[in-house]
Design a protein around this motif. Structure first.
Motif, PDB file in Angstrom:
ATOM      1  N   SER A   1       1.914  -0.705  -6.831  1.00  0.00           N
ATOM      2  CA  SER A   1       1.480   0.645  -6.491  1.00  0.00           C
ATOM      3  C   SER A   1       0.326   0.648  -5.490  1.00  0.00           C
ATOM      4  CB  SER A   1       1.046   1.382  -7.763  1.00  0.00           C
ATOM      5  OG  SER A   1       2.143   1.538  -8.645  1.00  0.00           O
ATOM      6  N   ILE A   2       0.404   1.564  -4.539  1.00  0.00           N
ATOM      7  CA  ILE A   2      -0.629   1.726  -3.522  1.00  0.00           C
ATOM      8  C   ILE A   2      -1.341   3.046  -3.779  1.00  0.00           C
ATOM      9  CG2 ILE A   2      -1.070   2.058  -1.050  1.00  0.00           C
ATOM     10  CD1 ILE A   2       1.496   0.368  -0.542  1.00  0.00           C
ATOM     11  N   ALA A   3      -2.658   2.965  -3.991  1.00  0.00           N
ATOM     12  CA  ALA A   3      -3.477   4.169  -4.170  1.00  0.00           C
ATOM     13  C   ALA A   3      -4.731   3.983  -3.335  1.00  0.00           C
ATOM     14  CB  ALA A   3      -3.827   4.385  -5.645  1.00  0.00           C
ATOM     15  N   GLY A   4      -4.655   4.384  -2.058  1.00  0.00           N
ATOM     16  CA  GLY A   4      -5.730   4.118  -1.109  1.00  0.00           C
ATOM     17  C   GLY A   4      -6.521   5.366  -0.778  1.00  0.00           C
ATOM     18  N   ALA A   5      -7.769   5.402  -1.203  1.00  0.00           N
ATOM     19  CA  ALA A   5      -8.635   6.550  -0.929  1.00  0.00           C
ATOM     20  C   ALA A   5      -9.327   6.391   0.421  1.00  0.00           C
ATOM     21  CB  ALA A   5      -9.690   6.684  -2.029  1.00  0.00           C
ATOM     22  N   GLY A   6      -9.402   7.481   1.182  1.00  0.00           N
ATOM     23  CA  GLY A   6     -10.101   7.452   2.465  1.00  0.00           C
ATOM     24  C   GLY A   6      -9.548   6.378   3.378  1.00  0.00           C
ATOM     25  N   ALA A   7     -10.461   5.543   3.925  1.00  0.00           N
ATOM     26  CA  ALA A   7     -10.061   4.503   4.872  1.00  0.00           C
ATOM     27  C   ALA A   7      -9.194   3.426   4.234  1.00  0.00           C
ATOM     28  CB  ALA A   7     -11.304   3.868   5.501  1.00  0.00           C
ATOM     29  N   ASN A   8      -9.228   3.314   2.905  1.00  0.00           N
ATOM     30  CA  ASN A   8      -8.349   2.333   2.243  1.00  0.00           C
ATOM     31  C   ASN A   8      -6.881   2.633   2.521  1.00  0.00           C
ATOM     32  OD1 ASN A   8     -10.500   0.963   1.158  1.00  0.00           O
ATOM     33  ND2 ASN A   8     -10.392   1.953  -0.840  1.00  0.00           N
ATOM     34  N   GLY A   9      -6.568   3.890   2.776  1.00  0.00           N
ATOM     35  CA  GLY A   9      -5.204   4.275   3.087  1.00  0.00           C
ATOM     36  C   GLY A   9      -4.722   3.722   4.410  1.00  0.00           C
ATOM     37  N   CYS A  10      -5.648   3.248   5.242  1.00  0.00           N
ATOM     38  CA  CYS A  10      -5.277   2.663   6.535  1.00  0.00           C
ATOM     39  C   CYS A  10      -4.713   1.253   6.383  1.00  0.00           C
ATOM     40  CB  CYS A  10      -6.482   2.632   7.474  1.00  0.00           C
ATOM     41  SG  CYS A  10      -7.092   4.266   7.947  1.00  0.00           S
ATOM     42  N   VAL A  11      -4.905   0.657   5.202  1.00  0.00           N
ATOM     43  CA  VAL A  11      -4.331  -0.664   4.919  1.00  0.00           C
ATOM     44  C   VAL A  11      -2.925  -0.425   4.378  1.00  0.00           C
ATOM     45  CG1 VAL A  11      -4.581  -2.809   3.618  1.00  0.00           C
ATOM     46  CG2 VAL A  11      -6.623  -1.558   4.397  1.00  0.00           C
ATOM     47  N   LEU A  12      -1.917  -0.821   5.126  1.00  0.00           N
ATOM     48  CA  LEU A  12      -0.550  -0.396   4.825  1.00  0.00           C
ATOM     49  C   LEU A  12      -0.079  -0.831   3.448  1.00  0.00           C
ATOM     50  CD1 LEU A  12       1.150  -0.956   8.307  1.00  0.00           C
ATOM     51  CD2 LEU A  12       0.069   1.104   7.391  1.00  0.00           C
ATOM     52  N   HIS A  13      -0.403  -2.046   3.048  1.00  0.00           N
ATOM     53  CA  HIS A  13      -0.013  -2.530   1.725  1.00  0.00           C
ATOM     54  C   HIS A  13      -1.254  -2.769   0.869  1.00  0.00           C
ATOM     55  CE1 HIS A  13       4.281  -4.011   2.979  1.00  0.00           C
ATOM     56  NE2 HIS A  13       4.147  -2.709   2.987  1.00  0.00           N
ATOM     57  N   TYR A  14      -2.111  -1.785   0.824  1.00  0.00           N
ATOM     58  CA  TYR A  14      -3.330  -1.854   0.004  1.00  0.00           C
ATOM     59  C   TYR A  14      -2.956  -1.773  -1.473  1.00  0.00           C
ATOM     60  CZ  TYR A  14      -7.716  -0.155  -2.102  1.00  0.00           C
ATOM     61  OH  TYR A  14      -8.832   0.018  -2.893  1.00  0.00           O
ATOM     62  N   ILE A  15      -3.282  -2.800  -2.260  1.00  0.00           N
ATOM     63  CA  ILE A  15      -2.916  -2.785  -3.680  1.00  0.00           C
ATOM     64  C   ILE A  15      -4.104  -3.083  -4.598  1.00  0.00           C
ATOM     65  CG2 ILE A  15      -0.490  -3.374  -3.311  1.00  0.00           C
ATOM     66  CD1 ILE A  15      -1.181  -6.275  -4.041  1.00  0.00           C
ATOM     67  N   GLU A  16      -5.303  -3.242  -4.039  1.00  0.00           N
ATOM     68  CA  GLU A  16      -6.458  -3.508  -4.896  1.00  0.00           C
ATOM     69  C   GLU A  16      -6.737  -2.328  -5.824  1.00  0.00           C
ATOM     70  OE1 GLU A  16      -6.298  -4.157  -1.736  1.00  0.00           O
ATOM     71  OE2 GLU A  16      -6.787  -6.269  -1.509  1.00  0.00           O
TER      72      GLU A  16
ATOM     73  N   SER B   1       1.530   4.503  20.858  1.00  0.00           N
ATOM     74  CA  SER B   1       1.696   5.064  19.510  1.00  0.00           C
ATOM     75  C   SER B   1       1.543   4.035  18.398  1.00  0.00           C
ATOM     76  CB  SER B   1       3.053   5.755  19.393  1.00  0.00           C
ATOM     77  OG  SER B   1       4.116   4.808  19.470  1.00  0.00           O
ATOM     78  N   ARG B   2       1.907   2.777  18.673  1.00  0.00           N
ATOM     79  CA  ARG B   2       1.825   1.767  17.614  1.00  0.00           C
ATOM     80  C   ARG B   2       0.389   1.478  17.187  1.00  0.00           C
ATOM     81  NH1 ARG B   2       6.002  -0.537  15.520  1.00  0.00           N
ATOM     82  NH2 ARG B   2       8.030  -0.323  16.529  1.00  0.00           N
ATOM     83  N   THR B   3      -0.567   1.914  17.974  1.00  0.00           N
ATOM     84  CA  THR B   3      -1.970   1.743  17.584  1.00  0.00           C
ATOM     85  C   THR B   3      -2.229   2.425  16.247  1.00  0.00           C
ATOM     86  OG1 THR B   3      -2.625   1.726  19.908  1.00  0.00           O
ATOM     87  CG2 THR B   3      -4.371   2.113  18.289  1.00  0.00           C
ATOM     88  N   TYR B   4      -1.673   3.598  16.067  1.00  0.00           N
ATOM     89  CA  TYR B   4      -1.926   4.374  14.847  1.00  0.00           C
ATOM     90  C   TYR B   4      -0.661   4.620  14.014  1.00  0.00           C
ATOM     91  CZ  TYR B   4      -6.288   5.172  17.350  1.00  0.00           C
ATOM     92  OH  TYR B   4      -7.477   4.996  18.030  1.00  0.00           O
ATOM     93  N   PHE B   5       0.487   4.165  14.482  1.00  0.00           N
ATOM     94  CA  PHE B   5       1.740   4.266  13.733  1.00  0.00           C
ATOM     95  C   PHE B   5       2.420   2.900  13.850  1.00  0.00           C
ATOM     96  CE2 PHE B   5       6.163   6.597  13.661  1.00  0.00           C
ATOM     97  CZ  PHE B   5       6.438   6.042  12.432  1.00  0.00           C
ATOM     98  N   PRO B   6       1.921   1.892  13.097  1.00  0.00           N
ATOM     99  CA  PRO B   6       2.326   0.512  13.345  1.00  0.00           C
ATOM    100  C   PRO B   6       3.591   0.040  12.626  1.00  0.00           C
ATOM    101  CG  PRO B   6       0.542   0.568  11.747  1.00  0.00           C
ATOM    102  CD  PRO B   6       0.778   1.995  12.162  1.00  0.00           C
ATOM    103  N   HIS B   7       4.196   0.865  11.803  1.00  0.00           N
ATOM    104  CA  HIS B   7       5.352   0.417  11.035  1.00  0.00           C
ATOM    105  C   HIS B   7       6.596   1.222  11.401  1.00  0.00           C
ATOM    106  CE1 HIS B   7       5.117   4.024   8.481  1.00  0.00           C
ATOM    107  NE2 HIS B   7       3.816   3.800   8.371  1.00  0.00           N
ATOM    108  N   GLY B   8       7.740   0.782  10.891  1.00  0.00           N
ATOM    109  CA  GLY B   8       8.983   1.502  11.126  1.00  0.00           C
ATOM    110  C   GLY B   8       9.064   2.767  10.295  1.00  0.00           C
ATOM    111  N   CYS B   9      10.046   3.597  10.621  1.00  0.00           N
ATOM    112  CA  CYS B   9      10.156   4.893   9.959  1.00  0.00           C
ATOM    113  C   CYS B   9      11.069   4.865   8.737  1.00  0.00           C
ATOM    114  CB  CYS B   9      10.680   5.938  10.955  1.00  0.00           C
ATOM    115  SG  CYS B   9      10.824   7.594  10.255  1.00  0.00           S
TER     116      CYS B   9
END
Length: 537
Positions: free
Chosen positions: A330-345, A437-445
């Motif tokens: 599960s990914i629950a990223g608050a604020g800037a943590n949401g910028c880490v695509l696979h944030y799981i801490e 665009s990949r600067t801020y949208f780095p993954h596939g859709c």
């Protein structure tokens, strides 16, 4: 000796009685479903071929405790079997056993063991697997004795599980089954199934094959980094091809190879990418559970709640509604943590005021996974900047939904989403040029969804009864090359979509998407509110 045998029999008897009295779910896939999938596979198999499907190995969690076992989705798909230490052989043509009985599949499974079952739970054993629709079933430790000479087949199709280790006190673990399989097939000692599986799957990547320079440079880069690629003769041939004619000849050479992990990949992708009516029932269930969990998290959120607490809200709803697991960490990223695509801490102790949390959490119900992401504000109201970014992502999603139907390519989906995001970010002054665009949208859709969260499928054109995700996103980390007011904003909105002939169905619609709907739900009470008060007493 007699007393010991009697004790073992009694233990087995009482274990059986005990299990029979405990109610369990009844909506699993039927044995007819699994039999139908095997028949569908058999139709794809080439003449005089055999396909082997291995169970996944057991993974150790800590000392003498293992991780909860997760079966190989392919083995589950074709058999319903969800235990370790097994291999299923599926033959294209009927074979004859020593008693002249006909068969077209052999199943070697984990044997019954009353003592082990007392510790780790009931095992199906030979009789249990026969009841699931198989006629020729043996204990896995007898694989070498009862499996025929597999080297006689023209095509041997397989995929070995990764990272297998030899358990010295077992003769039926996956290491031993693979070792025996190699002997039975007379597989060359130096056969590298992973490298050759990659090479032989080239037909599944038309974009790579379309450009000889791109193809050769891709494998040259792999050879430069990895000795296994560097020392493989087929890799050397690929790197040296000059034109499409030579590529065609090389593909024909690979197609003719007897040992063929690429066909395993192709056939399982072809079948699993299209969901049957039975699968759709389970997919609707797992997605609905996940959507309701996201909805509850929106109701529960407060600025002082931790990421872990909000994760717990969702996973409680999963369990309450019958989902056994999550489909992925599960990914629950608050604020800037949401910028880490696979944030799981998920260890931030509070979301914070005027912040958003990005929650990418999906349930797994009877093996089938959902994959839903929602991003919502901690205080129930979007700031103007948050809303502007959020609305770009919504617009990208809506644009993709319009083309979600049979015949649309994954490339069209990707381009549509990326164009909307790029134009939106340029308009806000966050990007100077749409090409960035990949600067801020780095993954596939989009990706396939099913027994794996990134399910098997061929990324070409959409077909009826595929289920895909639609998940555009914008992530602006601290220190980005734009106005500071955008820093730390991360938005991903992900829905699970069923493809139909000329339209689509959003399976995850119970989870609010639009900003006004999110704010409306966030204003409602959650069961967590009362729980928090009770815990303070």
């Amino acid at each position: 000796m007699i007393k010991a045998k009697l004790a073992t029999l009694l233990l087995s008897f009482w274990a059986t009685i005990g299990f029979a009295q405990i109610p369990v779910p009844t909506d699993y896939l039927t044995k007819d479903f699994h039999k139908g999938r095997r028949e569908a596979l058999r139709q794809l198999l080439p003449p005089n071929s055999v396909m082997a499907i291995f169970a996944y190995p057991v993974r150790n969690f800590s000392n003498d405790v293992d991780y909860k076992y997760h079966p190989n989705p392919d083995l589950y798909y074709f058999s319903g079997y969800n235990e370790p230490n097994a291999v299923l052989l599926i033959f294209k043509d009927n074979q004859k056993d020593s008693a002249n009985r006909s068969y077209n599949e052999l199943f070697f499974v984990q044997k019954k063991d009353a003592q082990r079952e007392q510790w780790t739970g009931k095992r199906l054993g030979i009789e249990g697997v026969k009841a699931a629709g198989f006629s020729h079933v043996y204990n896995a430790e007898d694989f070498g004795r009862y499996a025929p000479d597999l080297s006689k087949f023209d095509k041997i199709i397989f995929e070995f599980p990764q990272d297998i280790a030899d358990k010295l006190n077992q003769s039926d673990d996956i290491y031993d089954l693979v070792k025996t399989f190699k002997k039975k097939t007379a597989m060359p000692e130096d056969f590298d199934d992973e490298v050759l599986g990659d090479l032989m799957s080239l037909r599944q990547y038309p974009k790579l094959l379309a450009s000889v320079p791109r193809l050769t440079s891709y494998y040259q880069a792999l050879a430069d980094k990895n000795e296994r690629y560097k020392n493989n003769s087929l890799v050397t041939k690929i790197i040296q091809v000059k034109d499409s004619t030579e590529v065609t000849k090389l593909l024909a050479e690979m197609d003719a190879m007897k040992y063929n992990p690429a066909l395993y990949s192709l056939y399982t992708k072809q079948l699993r990418q299209i969901k049957t009516a039975e699968e759709l029932v389970l997919m609707r269930k797992t997605v609905e559970i996940s959507a309701l969990a996201h909805r509850e998290a929106m109701k529960a959120i407060k600025p002082d709640m931790s990421e872990l607490e909000l994760q717990g809200v969702q996973e409680f709803i999963h369990k309450k509604l019958g989902a056994e697991y999550v489909g992925y960490p599960s990914i629950a990223g608050a604020g800037a943590n949401g910028c880490v695509l696979h944030y799981i801490e998920n260890n931030a102790t509070s979301v914070g005021n005027n912040k958003m949390i990005l929650m990418d959490i999906g349930a797994e119900y009877h093996g089938y996974s959902a994959d839903i992401t929602r991003t919502f504000p901690s205080n129930g109201k979007f700031t103007p900047e948050q809303k502007q970014i959020y609305d770009i992502v919504i617009d990208a999603q809506e644009a993709v939904f319009k083309i979600c139907k049979e015949g649309t390519s994954f490339q069209e989906i990707e381009k549509t989403a990326r164009d909307v995001v790029a134009k939106g970010l340029v308009k806000l002054g966050i990007l100077k040029d749409e090409s960035e665009s990949r600067t801020y949208f780095p993954h596939g859709c989009s990706h396939f969804l099913g027994l794996d969260v990134h399910d098997k499928g061929i990324y070409d054109k959409l077909l009826e009864n595929m289920i895909i995700t639609v998940e555009p996103g914008i992530y602006i980390p601290e220190g980005s090359n734009c106005d500071k007011k955008w820093w730390g904003i991360a938005v991903r909105i992900e829905d699970d979509v069923l493809i139909k002939k000329d339209k689509y169905e959003i399976l995850s619609s119970a989870a609010p998407r639009k900003t006004e709907d999110v704010e409306k739900v966030a204003a409602q009470k959650s069961f967590v509110d009362n729980l928090s008060e009770e815990l303070k007493k």
